[in-house]
Write an enzyme that holds these catalytic residues in place. Structure first.
Site, PDB file in Angstrom:
ATOM      1  N   HIS A 108      29.551  37.738  38.725  1.00 15.40           N
ATOM      2  CA  HIS A 108      30.264  38.776  38.080  1.00 15.40           C
ATOM      3  C   HIS A 108      30.973  38.361  37.013  1.00 15.40           C
ATOM      4  O   HIS A 108      31.405  36.904  37.230  1.00 15.40           O
ATOM      5  CB  HIS A 108      31.370  39.175  39.255  1.00 15.40           C
ATOM      6  CG  HIS A 108      30.597  39.856  40.407  1.00 15.40           C
ATOM      7  ND1 HIS A 108      30.143  38.909  41.514  1.00 15.40           N
ATOM      8  CD2 HIS A 108      30.453  41.109  41.044  1.00 15.40           C
ATOM      9  CE1 HIS A 108      29.659  39.705  42.570  1.00 15.40           C
ATOM     10  NE2 HIS A 108      29.740  40.927  42.102  1.00 15.40           N
ATOM     11  N   ASP A 111      33.878  35.933  37.836  1.00 16.53           N
ATOM     12  CA  ASP A 111      33.562  34.786  38.737  1.00 16.53           C
ATOM     13  C   ASP A 111      33.735  33.698  37.651  1.00 16.53           C
ATOM     14  O   ASP A 111      34.073  32.345  38.260  1.00 16.53           O
ATOM     15  CB  ASP A 111      32.381  34.865  39.238  1.00 16.53           C
ATOM     16  CG  ASP A 111      32.061  35.938  40.306  1.00 16.53           C
ATOM     17  OD1 ASP A 111      32.731  36.202  41.029  1.00 16.53           O
ATOM     18  OD2 ASP A 111      30.860  36.398  40.291  1.00 16.53           O
TER      19      ASP A 111
END
Length: 443
Positions: A108, A111
């Protein structure tokens, strides 16, 4: 924020390259079954699986749960500044993936580096980390299986992202998706995923469900059109989940998503990314979800994990059920393989697994299990009567009146007359226990 400058710090000291040593090996840091270049069913294991590391669980997970704080305090978490942590985390990730022979990873946007509430600042931060990731990819040969945007963690998304009743929230979701698509393209990502973590409702009392789903479809079309305009040729995936965090999500299960994609003319660009634990929460087996997707030509990718039968929530444990995985591989092999995607280990080590080495043990066990399941499934398809038994069960539709029925040449009156003419059918066993024993013989 300047470009990343990092050193040669080793995060997993004492752990070298994980290699294949065979079923007789006692080395806990070696593969017993996974041989990347071994050919099974006309492809190498590496090609079959396209194993991917879940960046969020493996390097962002900290062992916290609703009842307790972090227990995983790893070396890449030590720096206090966002860019320092992000660089260390990426160094650790590529060291781990290289030592594990993981050819892919997934992420993501948030992240890679902590986001702020400022759109332009987030885009700047993400671009710097993407540049660094590209360097790491070029050096290691590791590739991006898919990217995505986290549209569920931030407070603004408490009522959804693309389905939010507030248009201003939807615009923020669009900004994140645009940046995440740009990042995926820049890194040569093979696919892009949408998981509608909060695309659903908590109460119908304050929800216009039809309007929200129409907004979601329009949002997906806009994202797809933008990506294609930028030269993205990969596949878009939708990842179903029935509930948690919302009461009811619009991407409830595979059948719901298939219907949604068809209803809104998205099947030409979208397929399904299916997760084991999400199937459990939907009241299905993972085999069922895979078969639904395969039967509709939309089996794109999988997130590999498992739930806990005593816990009614998404525990995301590493897979360990050989029989289940063998049945899974039977479906995938019969479908001709995954379409564009691979096997992403969307799983996290347990809260009390606090050593960095535990990340290795978890992935080694899962990769070995998939390899064993692939070998077993290939043998079942080629050395047993598995396919014959299933085919013979439907033999009455292969000729005569059964074939005419399938071809649409009989009427309801014709069927009534045949029933009266032929009398009560003879009971025919489904041989379920026999087939379960057959699976056990090969695993």
């Amino acid at each position: 924020m300047a470009s990343i400058v990092t050193g040669n710090r080793e995060f997993f000291k004492g752990i070298g390259q994980v290699s294949y040593e065979g079923p007789q090996s006692d080395n806990p840091l070696a593969f017993r079954w996974y041989e990347p270049e071994r050919v099974v069913a006309d492809k190498t294991m590496k090609q079959h699986f396209k194993f991917a590391c879940a960046y969020w669980h493996t390097f962002n997970g900290n062992g916290s749960d609703p009842f307790g704080a972090a227990t995983h305090i790893f070396p890449w978490d030590e720096k206090r500044d966002a860019e320092g942590r992000a660089a260390d985390k990426m160094d650790a990730a590529f060291e781990f993936m290289t030592k594990m022979q993981l050819p892919y990873y997934c992420f993501h946007d948030v992240d890679l580096i902590d986001f702020t509430d400022n759109v332009a600042e987030n885009e700047k931060r993400l671009k710097i980390m993407v540049d660094y990731a590209r360097q790491k990819q070029d050096t290691s040969g590791i590739r991006l299986l898919w990217g995505t945007a986290n549209l569920f963690s931030h407070r603004r998304y408490m009522n959804g992202a693309a389905t939010n009743p507030d248009f201003s929230v939807l615009t923020h979701a669009a900004a994140q998706v645009k940046a995440a698509i740009d990042a995926t393209i820049e890194l040569g990502g093979e696919n892009y995923v949408f998981w509608g973590g909060r695309e659903g409702y908590m109460s119908l009392l304050n929800t216009n469900m039809k309007r929200e789903q129409e907004h979601l479809a329009r949002f997906l079309h806009m994202a797809k059109d933008y990506a294609r305009k930028q030269g993205f040729t990969g596949t878009f995936f939708i990842e179903p989940k029935p509930c948690e965090p919302t009461k009811h999500q619009y991407d409830y299960d595979a059948a719901t998503v298939v219907d949604f994609l068809r209803n809104y003319d998205l099947t030409g660009d979208f397929k399904l990314n299916l997760e084991v634990n999400h199937a459990t929460l939907a009241g299905h087996t993972f085999q069922h979800e895979l078969q639904v997707a395969a039967d509709n030509g939309l089996l794109g990718s999988i997130d590999a994990n498992r739930g806990d039968m005593q816990n009614g929530w998404d525990t995301d444990q590493f897979p360990n059920n050989l029989n289940e995985l063998t049945e899974i591989m039977l479906i995938i092999l019969e479908a001709g393989g995954l379409q564009g995607g691979g096997v992403n280990f969307d799983a996290k080590i347990r809260r009390n697994s606090t050593d960095p080495a535990d990340l290795f043990y978890a992935h080694i066990g899962a990769m070995d299990l998939f390899a064993r399941a692939l070998i077993a499934a290939d043998r079942i398809l080629n050395e047993s009567e598995f396919l014959k038994i299933r085919s013979e069960r439907y033999a009455s539709f292969d000729s005569g009146k059964g074939a005419e029925f399938e071809a649409g040449r009989l009427t309801l009156e014709d069927l009534r007359d045949l029933a009266a003419q032929n009398g009560e059918p003879q009971a025919i066993s489904g041989r379920q226990e026999y087939l379960e024993n057959l699976i056990n013989r090969f695993v």
